[in-house]
Design a protein around this motif. Structure first.
Motif, PDB file in Angstrom:
ATOM      1  N   CYS A 360      -4.298  -9.523  -0.333  1.00  0.00           N
ATOM      2  CA  CYS A 360      -4.226  -8.226  -0.723  1.00  0.00           C
ATOM      3  C   CYS A 360      -2.683  -8.266  -0.846  1.00  0.00           C
ATOM      4  O   CYS A 360      -2.063  -8.380   0.542  1.00  0.00           O
ATOM      5  CB  CYS A 360      -4.964  -7.627   0.262  1.00  0.00           C
ATOM      6  SG  CYS A 360      -4.277  -5.834  -0.368  1.00  0.00           S
ATOM      7  N   PRO A 547      -7.071  -4.893  -4.524  1.00  0.00           N
ATOM      8  CA  PRO A 547      -6.857  -3.209  -3.777  1.00  0.00           C
ATOM      9  C   PRO A 547      -8.013  -2.171  -4.298  1.00  0.00           C
ATOM     10  O   PRO A 547      -8.276  -0.848  -3.654  1.00  0.00           O
ATOM     11  CB  PRO A 547      -4.813  -2.803  -3.797  1.00  0.00           C
ATOM     12  CG  PRO A 547      -4.399  -4.277  -3.966  1.00  0.00           C
ATOM     13  CD  PRO A 547      -5.523  -4.871  -5.004  1.00  0.00           C
ATOM     14  N   ARG A 550     -11.354  -2.953  -3.171  1.00  0.00           N
ATOM     15  CA  ARG A 550     -11.784  -3.475  -2.284  1.00  0.00           C
ATOM     16  C   ARG A 550     -12.656  -2.731  -1.347  1.00  0.00           C
ATOM     17  O   ARG A 550     -12.690  -1.436  -1.198  1.00  0.00           O
ATOM     18  CB  ARG A 550     -10.158  -3.538  -1.202  1.00  0.00           C
ATOM     19  CG  ARG A 550      -9.466  -4.444  -1.295  1.00  0.00           C
ATOM     20  CD  ARG A 550      -8.008  -4.147  -0.259  1.00  0.00           C
ATOM     21  NE  ARG A 550      -7.788  -3.129  -0.305  1.00  0.00           N
ATOM     22  CZ  ARG A 550      -6.608  -2.621   0.421  1.00  0.00           C
ATOM     23  NH1 ARG A 550      -6.408  -3.266   1.711  1.00  0.00           N
ATOM     24  NH2 ARG A 550      -6.373  -1.515   0.138  1.00  0.00           N
ATOM     25  N   PRO A 570       0.294  -3.298   2.414  1.00  0.00           N
ATOM     26  CA  PRO A 570      -1.119  -2.715   2.093  1.00  0.00           C
ATOM     27  C   PRO A 570      -1.446  -2.898   3.470  1.00  0.00           C
ATOM     28  O   PRO A 570      -1.553  -3.085   4.691  1.00  0.00           O
ATOM     29  CB  PRO A 570      -1.273  -3.992   1.411  1.00  0.00           C
ATOM     30  CG  PRO A 570       0.082  -5.667   1.017  1.00  0.00           C
ATOM     31  CD  PRO A 570       0.912  -4.162   1.756  1.00  0.00           C
TER      32      PRO A 570
END
Length: 579
Positions: A360, A547, A550, A570
């Motif tokens: 990510c 992202p 998710r 993140p």
């Protein structure tokens, strides 16, 4: 392609009513629209509305068709090319949704003209093929993986033989030369070069999932804690290392050296992403991956896992870099600053250990690599060092050495003889059996290469066991396609030495093999059931989740805890969210 126009052909007896046609238009699974040559929508159906991320048709009609091309200039080029031809069928191109999310579409468009040949409007049919394109890309990536894997496996055996001889003789000479010798510096440089070559080969084999693993039940927390001093030296003083280890962490079964390599490579990658310093966080947790997570992250199998997450506050990556992240030789570093094998190695080790790795990342917001390894219930065992420290272990036993590569055989003979063993030497299996038959005393250990002409090391070991059941066996190989080793995993009872090896590693392994308990029926080179992922695993990257999209993390993933404010990065998986 013919344009759509009316013909004077006979009409069927039955014609659908306007309401029936409208119902067909409203319920069609494909997106349907009419647009003017300048891109203004005349009408659109609900399927196209949903595809582009709108809640009502009226909202969509307020936009221009060019707004949904990923590159708006593409529409003008397509119109100029295909309008004179009457339209286009099954053209694949990239559009974008209302929120900017890219998608692949298959477009069929007809040009509708009046009696004078002027274009009245375009009639378009749109199919969302994003998932199909994603699967096709996975197949292409998988083919790249397998091609490099075949290349690595093909050269590794011979290459590792050469490295073994070069590095081994360097070590023997360095041990004999006095500290004042002018040749020590030259020999040290040769040894450094051979060490780098050995590391490169090891990375290739790890990436291609063709190395032989020797799995042990491990406490991941202990591995992370044990590597902290090395990582702190490696990342430098301008990067802060923080570890968040979950108590009562489940156990994993993998090769301890390879697991350390995963942590090391991820740590180096994080350091390089933070040239101005930052925070590196290593986190462990028990997680449950459910059916919903597995559906979004194929080929994940639902179940209990131990998570290792490595997060940095560095530069992050864009979507293009993430798409190629685990490919061999792909690197975003400048020329000469990296081999492009670090993350490919991580991918190979994790997949061969039966786990999964996902990434990510966003530009300017750091990166998180999340590794999931299957959880096991057995208690963790003691991990011993392979290489002897200080003086080489010695013995007085008899060793039958079988190796078809002369340089490696000569080196091994010299090392074992210096350690006090009686060495019976042979270049191939048939001659080794003749030597065994003639030798009057006990043969305590057979040291044999796995791949040899005429007779493999496995076959030799089996035939020798029929005559000398007391003889232990130490298998040696750089890499093998042998059927018994094709999964790359050994039982704990089997002694194995990976090429290239050092004199110290050879002496230690020989001593360990001789001192091991007597062989029992069933000891063999074979993979534990379910312990390894298939060699045809999906391509690196397997489309890590964006992202934006998710899914909820697996249960049990801890929330991020920070000791002090840090730059944006993140979010780590919190309870109920996935990486």
């Amino acid at each position: 392609m013919a344009q759509r126009r009316s013909t004077p052909s006979a009409r069927p007896a039955w014609r659908p009513s306007p309401s029936e046609l409208r119902e067909l238009f409203e319920h069609a699974p494909l997106g349907i629209y009419h647009s003017t040559p300048d891109g203004r929508f005349l009408l659109a159906n609900p399927a196209l509305t949903r595809l582009l991320g709108f809640s009502t048709v009226e909202q969509l009609l307020r936009h221009n068709l060019a707004d949904f091309y990923l590159r708006p200039e593409d529409r003008a080029a397509i119109v100029a090319k295909y309008e004179p031809m009457g339209g286009v069928t099954d053209l694949e191109l990239q559009w974008q949704k209302r929120d900017g999310t890219p998608l692949w579409v298959q477009l069929t468009v007809y040009t509708v003209k009046d009696d004078r040949g002027r274009t009245c409007y375009f009639e378009g049919f749109v199919r969302d093929i994003t998932e199909r394109r994603r699967l096709e890309e996975q197949v292409r990536q998988s083919q790249k993986v397998e091609a490099v894997g075949r290349l690595a496996g093909g050269v590794a055996h011979d290459f590792n033989n050469l490295i073994t001889a070069i590095r081994g003789y360097c070590e023997l000479l360095l041990a004999e030369l006095p500290e004042s010798s002018p040749h020590r510096a030259d020999l040290s440089e040769i040894k450094k070069a051979s060490d780098r070559a050995a590391a490169l080969t090891s990375q290739l084999l790890a990436f291609s999932r063709k190395q032989v693993l020797q799995p042990k039940v491990l406490d991941l927390n202990a591995v992370v804690t044990g590597m902290e001093p090395m990582l702190r030296r490696l990342i430098g003083e301008d990067v802060t290392l923080q570890t968040v280890c979950t108590p009562a962490l489940g156990r994993v079964q993998t090769d301890p050296g390879q697991l350390e390599q995963v942590i090391l490579n991820l740590g180096v990658n994080a350091r390089d992403a933070m040239p101005g310093g930052g925070l590196l966080t290593i986190e462990t947790a028990n997680v449950e991956l459910n059916e919903a997570y597995a559906t979004i992250h194929p080929p994940t199998i639902p179940g209990r896992y131990v998570m290792l997450a490595v997060t940095d506050t560095g530069t992050g990556m864009d979507a293009a870099a993430k798409a190629h992240l685990f490919e061999p030789f792909f690197t975003t570093k400048e020329q000469g600053k990296g081999t492009g094998l670090g993350l490919a190695t991580v991918y190979g080790i994790v997949k061969q250990s039966g786990g999964y790795v996902w990434v990510c990342s966003e530009l300017g917001h750091g990166t998180t690599f999340t590794v999931y390894l299957p959880r096991v219930d057995e208690p963790a065992g003691l991990v011993e060092s392979l290489a002897a420290k200080g003086e080489l272990p010695r013995g007085i036993e008899t060793v039958l050495l079988v190796e078809d590569e002369e340089g490696v055989r000569s080196l091994a003979h010299k090392v074992l003889s210096r350690c006090g063993y009686t060495v019976l030497e042979s270049a191939h299996g048939k001659d080794a059996l003749r030597i065994s038959k003639r030798h009057p005393g006990t043969i305590h250990l057979l040291v044999t290469d796995v791949i040899m002409p005429e007779m493999s090391g496995r076959e030799l070991a089996a035939r020798l066991a029929a005559r000398r059941p007391e003889t232990r066996v130490l298998f040696v190989s750089g890499y093998t396609d042998d059927a018994v080793l094709r999964h790359g995993v050994l039982k704990a009872e089997v002694d194995y030495l990976q090429k290239p090896f050092t004199p110290g590693e050879l002496a230690s392994r020989v001593r360990e093999a001789i001192d091991r308990r007597p062989a029992e029926p069933g000891d063999a080179l074979s993979p534990p059931a379910g312990s390894v992922a298939p060699l045809s695993a999906p391509a690196p990257g397997s489309r890590p989740s964006s992202p934006r999209t998710r899914p909820p993390p697996p249960s049990g993933a801890p929330r991020r805890r920070s000791a002090a404010p840090t730059p944006p990065r993140p979010r780590r998986p919190s309870s109920g969210t996935t990486p």
